[in-house]
Scaffold this motif. Sequence first.
Motif, short mmCIF file in Angstrom:
data_model
loop_
_atom_site.label_atom_id
_atom_site.label_comp_id
_atom_site.label_asym_id
_atom_site.label_seq_id
_atom_site.Cartn_x
_atom_site.Cartn_y
_atom_site.Cartn_z
N ASP A 6 40.38 9.90 73.58
CA ASP A 6 39.89 9.56 74.92
C ASP A 6 38.36 9.60 74.97
OD1 ASP A 6 39.81 9.09 77.66
OD2 ASP A 6 40.12 11.19 78.17
N GLY A 7 37.78 8.51 75.45
CA GLY A 7 36.34 8.43 75.61
C GLY A 7 35.60 7.78 74.44
N GLY B 139 43.56 9.93 67.07
CA GLY B 139 43.34 10.61 68.33
C GLY B 139 42.89 12.05 68.22
N SER C 163 40.54 15.39 67.63
CA SER C 163 39.17 15.73 68.00
C SER C 163 38.38 16.29 66.82
CB SER C 163 39.17 16.77 69.12
OG SER C 163 39.75 17.97 68.68
N GLY D 19 44.97 11.20 73.85
CA GLY D 19 44.65 12.38 74.64
C GLY D 19 43.25 12.90 74.33
N SER D 20 42.90 14.01 74.91
CA SER D 20 41.58 14.60 74.69
C SER D 20 41.50 15.28 73.33
CB SER D 20 41.23 15.57 75.81
OG SER D 20 42.17 16.63 75.81
N GLU E 279 36.81 4.88 72.89
CA GLU E 279 37.31 3.52 72.72
C GLU E 279 36.17 2.51 72.53
OE1 GLU E 279 40.03 5.85 75.48
OE2 GLU E 279 37.89 5.42 75.44
N GLN F 237 44.26 4.36 74.57
CA GLN F 237 43.67 5.66 74.85
C GLN F 237 44.63 6.79 74.48
OE1 GLN F 237 43.24 6.82 79.01
NE2 GLN F 237 41.08 7.23 78.57
#
Length: 85
Positions: free
Chosen positions: A54-55, A9, A11, A79-80, A57, A77
């Motif tokens: 997130d985004g 997860g 970034s 987090g950002s 997937e 999902q």
Amino acid sequence: MNVAIIIAGGSGARMEQDIPKQFINVYDKPVLIYTLERFQNHPLIDAIEVVCIDGWENVLSAYAKQFNITKLKWIIQGGSQGRNP
């Protein structure tokens, strides 16, 4: 049933790339696929669940199909970003 849970997860903001670090290609494969392949080929693992940024997937799902990761059963999902900046 033995389920491998992979937390993917983050970034990768510190890497200063346009995509999260787990999706960066190394030798023509996203880094995350190397991990998924290990669990895919492990005889004691029945299923894989990935907590995905997130985004991303759908990207993960497409890569799993491309690289024949059939044990991937759940993409959850996340987090950002993986941690607070």
